[in-house]
Enzyme design. Structure first.
Site, mmCIF file in Angstrom:
data_model
loop_
_atom_site.group_PDB
_atom_site.id
_atom_site.type_symbol
_atom_site.label_atom_id
_atom_site.label_comp_id
_atom_site.label_asym_id
_atom_site.label_seq_id
_atom_site.Cartn_x
_atom_site.Cartn_y
_atom_site.Cartn_z
ATOM 1 N N PHE A 79 -0.510 -6.616 8.007
ATOM 2 C CA PHE A 79 0.855 -6.918 8.423
ATOM 3 C C PHE A 79 0.909 -8.265 9.135
ATOM 4 C CE2 PHE A 79 1.334 -2.296 8.172
ATOM 5 C CZ PHE A 79 2.639 -2.133 7.734
ATOM 6 N N ASP A 80 1.897 -9.064 8.785
ATOM 7 C CA ASP A 80 2.288 -10.165 9.645
ATOM 8 C C ASP A 80 2.901 -9.545 10.905
ATOM 9 O OD1 ASP A 80 3.145 -12.821 10.457
ATOM 10 O OD2 ASP A 80 5.149 -12.220 9.808
#
Length: 218
Positions: free
Chosen positions: A8-9
């Site tokens: 995930f960013d």
């Protein structure tokens, strides 16, 4: 979704850091004698590496941009990183993914020192095996380099790993490392920006992303 590893960013994907980042940019600019009263004009700083953003958006040379980064961090590390909101639905998404036995990571161009404190403060660090970010000296702010480092350190198979993010940098970083990528439209990247990178998946909302992993999520 067959992926066993999910990257995930952070900004614009898990949290809305709008206030903390833009107010800290405003503070840094003021320290350099640049007046920007409208913080909404600074939202394009959310996502790309900070040093390059100062150079691009304010035509700074590298030395002056590093000075701006220093002023930014002066405020951000004390106040700005807490001026943040976890997107509604993220805690349940992370719970469900972990419950399915998937291994979760954060891959952010933000320094890992700040990213880990944000995750700790907002109580979602426990869902992630590890949080990867850049170094304070600028090492691994590039998402291609960062994701390559993460894959090597964790010995992950790209065929079983998905990158999720809201800006083109996330998608480019994943694709150039052989990953499938999911663009999310609820963050700070425009539809045009994201579509131009031809992501494997494009979810307009967090609910759509959740539904892809947990069909009964809606």
């Amino acid at each position: 979704m067959h992926y066993t590893n999910i990257l995930f960013d952070l900004d614009g994907t898990l949290t809305d850091p709008r206030l903390g980042i833009t107010r800290s940019i405003q503070f840094a600019l003021a320290r350099l004698g640049i007046d920007e009263p409208d913080i909404t004009r600074l939202e394009h700083f959310i996502g790309p590496p900070l040093l390059q953003a100062f150079m691009q958006f304010y035509d700074m040379d590298e030395a002056r941009a590093w000075e701006a980064v220093g002023h930014y961090r002066e405020r951000f590390k004390v106040t700005g990183l807490y001026e943040n909101l976890v997107f509604e639905g993220v805690p349940q998404l992370l719970e469900d993914l972990a419950g399915q036995g998937r291994t979760l990571y954060i891959a952010t161009s933000k320094p890992w020192l700040f990213a880990r404190e944000i995750a700790r403060h907002f109580d979602f660090a426990r869902h992630f095996k590890l949080i990867y970010g850049s170094e304070l000296d600028g090492t691994r702010t590039d998402k291609v380099e960062l994701i390559a480092h993460l894959l090597a350190e964790e010995n992950l198979d790209p065929a079983h790993t998905l990158m999720i993010g809201d800006r083109k940098h996330d998608l480019i970083g994943g694709l150039r490392n052989g990953l499938d990528v999911a663009a999310v439209g609820y963050g700070f990247g425009s539809h045009e920006e994201l579509a131009a990178e031809q992501p494997t998946y494009h979810f307009a909302t967090l609910a759509e992303l959740h539904e892809a992993f947990v069909p009964s999520a809606r």
